[in-house]
Design a protein around this motif. Structure first.
Motif, PDB file in Angstrom:
ATOM      1  N   GLY A  97       1.050  -1.416  -0.176  1.00  0.00           N
ATOM      2  CA  GLY A  97       0.160   0.124   0.167  1.00  0.00           C
ATOM      3  C   GLY A  97       0.526   1.419   0.054  1.00  0.00           C
ATOM      4  O   GLY A  97       0.498   2.346   0.216  1.00  0.00           O
ATOM      5  N   ASP A 210       1.829  -3.184   6.370  1.00  0.00           N
ATOM      6  CA  ASP A 210       0.769  -4.053   5.608  1.00  0.00           C
ATOM      7  C   ASP A 210       0.101  -4.385   7.448  1.00  0.00           C
ATOM      8  O   ASP A 210       1.220  -5.624   7.082  1.00  0.00           O
ATOM      9  CB  ASP A 210       0.678  -5.172   4.396  1.00  0.00           C
ATOM     10  N   SER A 211      -0.852  -3.983   7.939  1.00  0.00           N
ATOM     11  CA  SER A 211      -0.728  -4.895   9.559  1.00  0.00           C
ATOM     12  C   SER A 211      -1.070  -6.256   9.135  1.00  0.00           C
ATOM     13  O   SER A 211      -1.284  -7.009  10.572  1.00  0.00           O
ATOM     14  CB  SER A 211      -1.665  -3.767   9.570  1.00  0.00           C
ATOM     15  N   THR A 212      -1.528  -6.688   7.997  1.00  0.00           N
ATOM     16  CA  THR A 212      -1.918  -8.219   7.642  1.00  0.00           C
ATOM     17  C   THR A 212      -0.978  -8.988   7.869  1.00  0.00           C
ATOM     18  O   THR A 212      -1.101 -10.436   8.082  1.00  0.00           O
ATOM     19  CB  THR A 212      -3.167  -8.607   6.851  1.00  0.00           C
ATOM     20  N   THR A 236      -1.171   0.631   7.117  1.00  0.00           N
ATOM     21  CA  THR A 236      -1.693   0.358   6.273  1.00  0.00           C
ATOM     22  C   THR A 236      -2.360  -1.107   6.269  1.00  0.00           C
ATOM     23  O   THR A 236      -2.525  -1.927   7.475  1.00  0.00           O
ATOM     24  CB  THR A 236      -1.606   0.039   4.707  1.00  0.00           C
ATOM     25  N   LYS A 237      -3.678  -1.232   5.988  1.00  0.00           N
ATOM     26  CA  LYS A 237      -4.671  -2.353   5.950  1.00  0.00           C
ATOM     27  C   LYS A 237      -5.020  -2.812   7.167  1.00  0.00           C
ATOM     28  O   LYS A 237      -5.643  -3.782   7.501  1.00  0.00           O
ATOM     29  CB  LYS A 237      -4.249  -3.516   5.007  1.00  0.00           C
ATOM     30  N   ASP A 239      -8.329  -2.430   8.841  1.00  0.00           N
ATOM     31  CA  ASP A 239      -9.376  -2.470   7.945  1.00  0.00           C
ATOM     32  C   ASP A 239      -9.156  -4.192   7.980  1.00  0.00           C
ATOM     33  O   ASP A 239     -10.608  -5.042   8.133  1.00  0.00           O
ATOM     34  CB  ASP A 239     -10.568  -1.895   7.566  1.00  0.00           C
ATOM     35  N   GLY A 240      -8.535  -5.015   7.892  1.00  0.00           N
ATOM     36  CA  GLY A 240      -8.483  -5.977   6.647  1.00  0.00           C
ATOM     37  C   GLY A 240      -7.393  -6.829   7.602  1.00  0.00           C
ATOM     38  O   GLY A 240      -7.373  -8.165   7.197  1.00  0.00           O
ATOM     39  N   SER A 241      -7.199  -6.866   9.103  1.00  0.00           N
ATOM     40  CA  SER A 241      -6.105  -7.309   9.443  1.00  0.00           C
ATOM     41  C   SER A 241      -6.868  -8.563  10.909  1.00  0.00           C
ATOM     42  O   SER A 241      -7.109  -7.972  11.918  1.00  0.00           O
ATOM     43  CB  SER A 241      -5.520  -6.780   9.900  1.00  0.00           C
ATOM     44  N   GLU A 265      -9.501   3.137   1.601  1.00  0.00           N
ATOM     45  CA  GLU A 265      -8.420   3.188   0.360  1.00  0.00           C
ATOM     46  C   GLU A 265      -9.054   4.446  -0.558  1.00  0.00           C
ATOM     47  O   GLU A 265      -8.532   5.523  -1.024  1.00  0.00           O
ATOM     48  CB  GLU A 265      -9.205   2.711  -1.018  1.00  0.00           C
TER      49      GLU A 265
END
Length: 291
Positions: A97, A210-212, A236-237, A239-241, A265
């Motif tokens: 990201g 990337d936090s995931t 980043t991310k 919300d998806g981690s 985004e």
């Protein structure tokens, strides 16, 4: 509080599933920490801190307080110090990201009345240059591009930023894995080129994570630190981690400042990291329990 409650939804679900919604059970809370990638050893120490507190607060509320105290080691917002232009070199692995984050950073500064110049230093991926160019047009900022040596692009951008009296120069770099030795070495070359263009620059070396990837990001920080240096992080991310607890491990093992967190985004989906809000959202507790 509402912000992190939204972006940490998957992590909080992991925590709730592990704790079986029993926020009074120390063992369940410890398991919840482990499930969100805090790490077994650190999770045990955090729960012991909770046990040692002499208070009538619920254990989960105490845990939120303990986590916040640890996470405050990461709080340090990015501040321009008067050097003009203030040069920010942005790094990260492929797919983390990074280019989107640069656009968000650009938007952040523009909305604060700063004159920004973008440097499309990812000369290997045409899509990256095009994407950054689209953002530059959308945000009405100038951009320096090139198709050859990324060091030359960075050098020219800093010179242009100085001549045009810009407040901020944001230098993109190509995504790369720590195992790609030759590409990692290139980062050091880019940094040297920036320094030749403006002594003392870059003033900020931002690593986008990337936090995931959870605790795997710690190895990335170490690798980029050794090659180019790291002065701040952007996550980043979120919300998806489902691994939001990794920040606790980060705070203990290598407390680099978290400058921003990406929460979506859109160009405005960038926020300053708030340890107290993050801890409350991670634990699922209401703000009434905060200290």
């Amino acid at each position: 509080m509402a912000l992190f409650s939204r972006v940490l939804n998957k992590t909080r679900q992991q925590f709730a599933d592990a704790a079986d919604n029993n926020h009074d059970d120390f063992a369940a809370l410890e398991e919840g920490l482990i499930m969100t990638d805090t790490g077994a050893g650190l999770a045990a120490r955090l729960i012991q801190e909770v046990r040692d507190k002499d208070t009538s607060k619920p254990p989960a509320a105490l845990l939120a307080d303990v986590m916040a105290a640890h996470l405050r080691r990461l709080e340090a917002s990015l501040t321009l110090d008067g050097r003009k232009p203030f040069v920010i070199m942005v790094m990260g692995i492929n797919g983390g990201g990074k280019t989107t984050t640069i656009a968000k950073l650009c938007r952040w500064f523009v909305t604060r009345n700063k004159k920004v110049l973008l440097a499309a230093g990812d000369t290997f991926r045409a899509a990256a240059r095009e994407q950054l160019g689209e953002w530059a047009e959308r945000l009405d900022v100038e951009i320096i591009t090139g198709v050859g040596d990324p060091s030359a692009v960075a050098f020219d951008a800093v010179r242009a930023g100085t001549a045009r009296q810009c407040d901020v120069v944001l230098v993109d770099t190509a995504g790369r894995l720590p195992s790609q030795t030759h590409l990692m070495a290139e980062l050091a070359k880019i940094r040297r080129a920036i320094g030749k263009s403006m002594p003392g620059a870059p003033h900020e070396l931002l690593l986008v994570l990337d936090s995931t990837n959870g605790q795997n990001t710690l190895a990335q920080i170490e690798a980029f630190q050794q090659v180019a240096g790291v002065t701040g992080l952007v996550l980043t991310k979120l919300d998806g981690s489902a691994k939001g607890g990794f920040l606790l491990a980060l705070a203990e093992k290598m407390p680099k400042p978290v400058r921003f967190v990406g929460v979506g985004e859109g160009a405005d989906d960038l926020e300053i990291f708030d340890a107290d809000a993050y801890a409350l959202a991670l634990s699922g507790m209401n703000s009434q329990y905060s200290t």
